[in-house]
Write a protein that holds these residues in place. Structure first.
Motif, short mmCIF file in Angstrom:
data_model
loop_
_atom_site.label_atom_id
_atom_site.label_comp_id
_atom_site.label_asym_id
_atom_site.label_seq_id
_atom_site.Cartn_x
_atom_site.Cartn_y
_atom_site.Cartn_z
N ALA A 88 -1.71 6.17 -5.53
CA ALA A 88 -0.95 4.83 -5.44
C ALA A 88 -0.49 4.24 -6.65
O ALA A 88 0.28 3.65 -6.86
CB ALA A 88 -1.54 4.12 -4.12
N LEU B 51 3.62 4.77 -3.45
CA LEU B 51 3.34 5.61 -2.25
C LEU B 51 4.57 5.96 -1.40
O LEU B 51 5.05 7.12 -0.96
CB LEU B 51 2.53 5.11 -1.17
N TYR C 119 1.66 -0.47 -5.46
CA TYR C 119 0.99 0.79 -4.64
C TYR C 119 2.09 1.25 -3.87
O TYR C 119 2.00 2.39 -3.63
CB TYR C 119 -0.43 0.34 -4.34
#
Length: 353
Positions: free
Chosen positions: A263, A99, A95
Motif C-alpha cells: 500500500a 491499492l 495508501y
C-alpha cells in the motif's frame, strides 16, 4: 486417611483453586504479573545475596533498576511510536490510492471474465464478509476496552505490580521454604522432584523465550524502520513481543508488513526487503536465538503451547494468557511422570507369570 480419601482431598483443593481463579480473574492481573516478574528476577536476587547484599537490599536494587529500564524504554519509544502512528494516519489516503492502482487491473480483468450475475454475487459476498469483519473488529475493541486492558487494570499494572514484585521477590525463598514445610512427609521427596522439574521447564522457557521475544522485537523494529516501512517500529516490536506464541509473531508481522509495503509504494523493492527481514528473523530465531536461549530440553511442544494460550485466554482473559504456560508446564511434567510410572507398572507389562 485412605488413599482414595487423599485423592478426594487433592481433587477438592484443585477444584476450589480453579473456581477462585475464575471468580477473581478480574483483579488478579497485577498479582500474576508481579509473581511472574519475581520468578523471572529471582536468580539475579540470589546472586546479589551471595555477593554479600541483604535480600531486601538486593530486591530493592533489582526492582528499582528493572522498572527504571522499563520507564526509560517507554519514554524513548513512545514518541517514536506516536510519530509513526500520526504519519500513518496522514498517509491513509495515499495508501488507498496506491491499492486502487494495484487492484484496478485485476478488477478490470475480473469484469472481463465474469458475467454480470457473477459480479453481483461477488459484490454481495464481499459486502457480507466485510460487515462480519467490521462486527468482529468492533467486538474485539469492546473486549479490550472492557476486559483485561481496561483503564483500571492498566493503572493497577502501573502502581500495584511493582509493589507485588518487590514483596514477592524479597520473600520468595521464605515462601518456598514455608510451602515445602507443608508437604505431606510421605510424598515430600516425590513432590520436590516434580517441582524441580517444573521449575527447570519454566525457567528454560519463560526466561529464555522472553529474551528471544525482546531480541526479535528489536531486530524486526530496527530492520523495518531502516528500510523505510511506515509503522515499521510498531509492527516489528509487536511481531517480536507476540513471538511467544510459536510462529504467530512472524506470520502476523509478515502479512501486516507486506500488506503495508504494497500500500505504501507501487515498487516491489520495499515488499521484497520486508519479506527478507522476516525471513532473516525466522532464521535467526531458529538457528541462533532459540537454541542458545531456550534450548531443546524444555519439553513444551509448540502445539501444546498454542492450545494452552488459546484455552487460557478464552477462559480467563489476559490473566489466562499469563498463567497458560506455567499451567501447561505443570501438566506436561506431571503427565510425563505419570507416563514413566505407567511404563514401569504391571498395567503396561501385564501380570508376571
Amino acid at each position: 486417611m485412605t488413599q482414595g480419601q487423599r485423592y478426594k482431598v487433592w481433587l477438592a483443593g484443585l477444584a476450589v483453586t480453579l473456581v477462585l481463579l475464575y471468580l477473581l480473574r478480574g483483579v488478579m492481573l497485577p498479582f500474576v504479573a508481579g509473581m511472574a516478574l519475581a520468578f523471572f528476577l529471582d536468580p539475579l536476587a540470589d546472586r546479589l545475596e551471595k555477593a554479600g547484599l541483604s535480600r531486601t537490599t538486593a530486591t530493592a536494587t533489582i526492582t528499582g533498576i528493572f522498572f527504571l529500564l522499563v520507564v526509560t524504554l517507554a519514554v524513548l519509544l513512545l514518541p517514536i511510536i506516536q510519530e509513526q502512528v500520526v504519519a500513518f494516519a496522514e498517509r491513509i489516503p495515499s495508501y488507498v490510492e496506491t491499492l486502487n492502482d494495484r487492484l484496478h487491473p485485476l478488477i478490470v480483468e475480473l469484469k472481463r471474465k465474469l458475467s454480470k450475475g457473477d459480479m453481483d454475487k461477488l459484490r454481495t459476498s464481499v459486502g457480507e464478509h466485510a460487515g462480519e469483519a467490521v462486527t468482529w473488529a468492533l467486538g474485539v475493541v469492546k473486549q479490550v476496552l472492557t476486559g483485561g486492558l481496561a483503564i483500571i487494570n492498566v493503572l493497577s499494572l502501573l502502581f500495584i505490580t511493582p509493589i507485588v514484585t518487590f514483596y514477592m521477590l524479597r520473600d520468595w525463598d521464605l515462601m518456598v521454604a514455608k510451602v515445602d514445610s507443608w508437604l505431606p512427609r510421605e510424598h515430600a521427596d516425590t513432590i520436590r522432584e516434580q517441582v524441580a522439574e517444573i521449575n527447570r521447564t519454566l525457567a528454560g522457557f519463560i526466561r529464555g523465550q522472553a529474551s528471544v521475544c525482546l531480541a526479535l522485537g528489536a531486530f524486526y523494529g530496527v530492520g523495518l524502520s531502516l528500510v523505510g516501512l511506515d509503522l515499521g517500529l510498531v509492527i516489528g516490536l509487536g511481531s517480536g513481543l507476540i513471538s511467544f506464541v510459536p510462529y504467530l509473531g512472524t506470520i502476523a508481522g509478515f502479512i501486516t508488513g507486506i500488506g503495508l509495503a504494497l500500500a505504501q509504494t507501487q515498487s516491489w523493492e520495499l515488499p521484497a526487503m520486508v519479506a527478507g527481514i522476516f525471513v532473516a528473523g525466522q532464521m535467526l530465531e531458529g538457528n541462533v536465538l532459540t537454541p542458545k536461549l531456550v534450548g531443546d530440553k524444555v519439553g513444551l511442544h509448540p502445539v501444546w503451547i498454542m492450545f494452552a494460550l488459546l484455552a487460557g485466554g478464552g477462559l480467563f482473559g489476559f490473566v489466562g494468557l499469563l498463567l497458560a504456560v506455567p499451567v501447561a508446564a505443570v501438566i506436561g511434567v506431571l503427565s510425563r511422570s505419570a507416563l514413566r510410572r505407567y511404563l514401569r507398572s504391571s498395567l503396561y507389562h501385564g501380570p508376571i507369570l
